[in-house]
Design an enzyme around this catalytic site. Structure first.
Site, PDB file in Angstrom:
ATOM      1  N   LYS A  72      55.384  37.762  40.185  1.00  0.00           N
ATOM      2  CA  LYS A  72      54.516  37.503  41.326  1.00  0.00           C
ATOM      3  C   LYS A  72      54.880  38.271  42.591  1.00  0.00           C
ATOM      4  CE  LYS A  72      52.167  33.913  41.619  1.00  0.00           C
ATOM      5  NZ  LYS A  72      50.774  33.553  41.604  1.00  0.00           N
ATOM      6  N   SER A 129      57.846  34.634  43.850  1.00  0.00           N
ATOM      7  CA  SER A 129      57.824  33.257  43.368  1.00  0.00           C
ATOM      8  C   SER A 129      59.207  32.902  42.850  1.00  0.00           C
ATOM      9  CB  SER A 129      56.793  33.140  42.247  1.00  0.00           C
ATOM     10  OG  SER A 129      57.106  32.056  41.394  1.00  0.00           O
ATOM     11  N   HIS A 154      27.188  37.096  49.824  1.00  0.00           N
ATOM     12  CA  HIS A 154      27.478  35.993  48.886  1.00  0.00           C
ATOM     13  C   HIS A 154      28.655  36.332  47.976  1.00  0.00           C
ATOM     14  CE1 HIS A 154      23.435  34.552  50.021  1.00  0.00           C
ATOM     15  NE2 HIS A 154      23.094  35.822  49.877  1.00  0.00           N
ATOM     16  N   GLU A 199      47.913  34.406  53.943  1.00  0.00           N
ATOM     17  CA  GLU A 199      47.612  32.978  53.735  1.00  0.00           C
ATOM     18  C   GLU A 199      48.081  32.138  54.931  1.00  0.00           C
ATOM     19  OE1 GLU A 199      49.297  31.881  49.927  1.00  0.00           O
ATOM     20  OE2 GLU A 199      48.141  33.434  48.925  1.00  0.00           O
TER      21      GLU A 199
END
Ligand code: ARG
Length: 461
Positions: free
Chosen positions: A283, A277, A156, A290
């Site tokens: 970043k 970024s 979980h 992804e």
């Protein structure tokens, strides 16, 4: 506009219809397979006395010339042909004259395309298998280095019990190993040659289908000519196996994204595999992971598309089946690209083992072991569960870990506790006591690593 079937028509095909129907923009991908298939077919025709030796020689050398010229860029596959089959045949006739007109004897584009696609996909199944093997090597390397690196195991997405990094990577090793075995199964099942099935009902020429099959490296011929031209099961199986590979990669990507986050900091993706970024200078984003996760949808889509395309098609060949190609090609390219990039990202990723170990110590990952201690001292498990639950509450209140409780604090909750409880719930014990096969304990893990290593090295290439 160049077509093979003008004879019974009195009008030119409408331009839009022609473009809608044509497949050369994508079936050019298997020009090599188309030519290889034709060469085998012609050899068989000669062996059966359907072509003379001279005709065979002319056609084979013509086809070899076309293959060479396309490969070295001297012959461009032109979009003015309907499909790759028409292109090859037309160029052959142009180059060698009348003998070229005999190439298509005893053959239809229906069995021809079934063969071409099978030959193409058969090679790709092996290639995907090879890239999966490279990924397994990267995983095995990480496993071998990290049999002692503790980290929290989750259920979980909540800390559950301590494991090791080797154990976590080992889970993915098993998944990608199964993916490989699916590739092997597909290869075996699809490895029968459809050529010689004609349009749907075989041919009246005395073809030797077994001979053609053996020339092309198949195990044998397919056994029903209608099925041969109508079967796309192997593509569906392959897409399903590719979708499963992507599902595995996507779960792994998700974990890496979480591990790479500021909150976790379990890993640091290498600069070469990260992106920045345009606005936020600080970043460093896990874009590759992804994108792999994102592209999974595309491969699932291909599987669903082909299943849907096939579901209402009466026997035997129907043009709907031309839709199989772009989907399958795209899925193959996507999976191969994702696997290669993912292996590179994993190989260069830094595991921050001290952060992982620190995290494994927090979150009461040794609570089950504390309960097991009580059980080993005669307390029924359900009672032990309750006792440790009380200990957790107590620790939460004081913001400490179970092992930070003093012996008297422990004995206040249960008199069963003795000094040896500290050893029983230490991280090392928690992991290394788990000795059943498949568990993270060092001995069990090393045994499994031995099996994984043997699997990678002993296997027939
Ligand atoms: N381009 C076609 C395909 O991909 C080749 C087979 C054409 N056969 C036919 N009967 N029109 O399926």
């Amino acid at each position: 506009m160049a077509q093979l079937w003008g004879g019974r028509f009195t009008k030119e095909t409408d331009k839009l219809v022609y473009n809608f129907n044509a497949s050369i923009s994508f079936d050019r991908k298997f020009y090599e397979q188309d030519i290889r298939g034709s060469i085998a077919h012609v050899r068989m025709l000669e062996k059966q006395g359907i072509l003379t030796e001279e005709e065979k020689e002319k056609i084979v050398s013509g086809l070899c010339g076309i293959l060479e010229d396309v490969q070295n860029g001297e012959l461009e596959i032109s979009d003015t042909y309907e499909d790759i089959h028409s292109f090859v045949e037309a160029v052959l006739i142009e180059r060698i004259g009348d003998a070229g007109k005999k190439l298509h004897t005893g053959r239809s584009r229906n069995d021809q395309v079934a063969l071409d696609m099978k030959l193409y996909v058969r090679d790709e199944v092996l290639q995907v298998d090879g890239i999966l093997k490279e990924l397994l090597k990267v995983l095995l390397h990480i496993m071998k280095e990290n049999t002692k690196t503790a980290m929290p195991g989750f259920t979980h997405l909540q800390k559950a019990q301590p494991i090791t990094l080797a154990h976590h990577m080992g889970a993915y090793f098993e998944m990608f190993k199964r993916d490989r075995s699916r590739m092997h199964d597909i290869y075996e099942r699809m490895n029968y040659c459809p050529l010689g099935s004609g349009a749907l009902a075989g041919t009246t020429y005395p073809l030797d289908r077994e001979y053609t099959a053996s020339l092309l490296g198949f195990k044998g011929s397919t056994l029903n000519s209608m099925d041969s031209v109508a079967d796309r099961d192997y593509l569906i199986e392959f897409l399903s196996a590719l979708a499963t590979v992507m599902m595995h990669l996507s779960r792994f990507s998700e974990e890496i994204i979480i591990w790479n986050s500021n909150e976790y900091q379990f890993v640091e993706i290498d600069d070469a595999y990260s992106t920045g970024s345009s606005i936020m200078p600080q970043k460093k984003n896990p874009d590759i992971a992804e994108l792999v996760r994102g592209k999974t949808g595309r491969v699932y889509g291909a599987l669903m598309s082909l299943l849907t395309t096939m579901k209402g098609i009466p026997l035997a060949y129907n043009k709907d089946m031309q839709e199989d190609k772009e989907l399958v090609f795209d899925a193959i390219d996507t999976v191969k690209g994702c696997l290669t990039l993912f292996a590179g990202m994993l190989n260069t990723m830094k595991f921050r083992t001290e952060v992982m170990e620190e995290s494994a110590k927090k979150g009461f990952t040794n609570a089950t072991d504390a309960a097991d201690y009580l059980v080993n001292h005669g307390v029924p498990f359900r009672d032990a569960h309750g006792i440790v639950g009380q200990m957790v509450l107590y620790c939460l209140d004081k913001n400490i870990a179970l092992e930070d409780m003093s012996l008297s604090e422990l004995q206040d909750i249960s008199p069963v506790f003795e000094k040896d409880i500290y050893d029983a719930i230490s991280m090392e014990t928690c992991i290394n006591k788990r000795i059943t096969i498949g568990a993270p304990g060092k001995e069990a893990m090393e045994q499994v690593i031995g099996i994984c290593e043997a699997y990678l090295t002993e296997e027939k290439e």
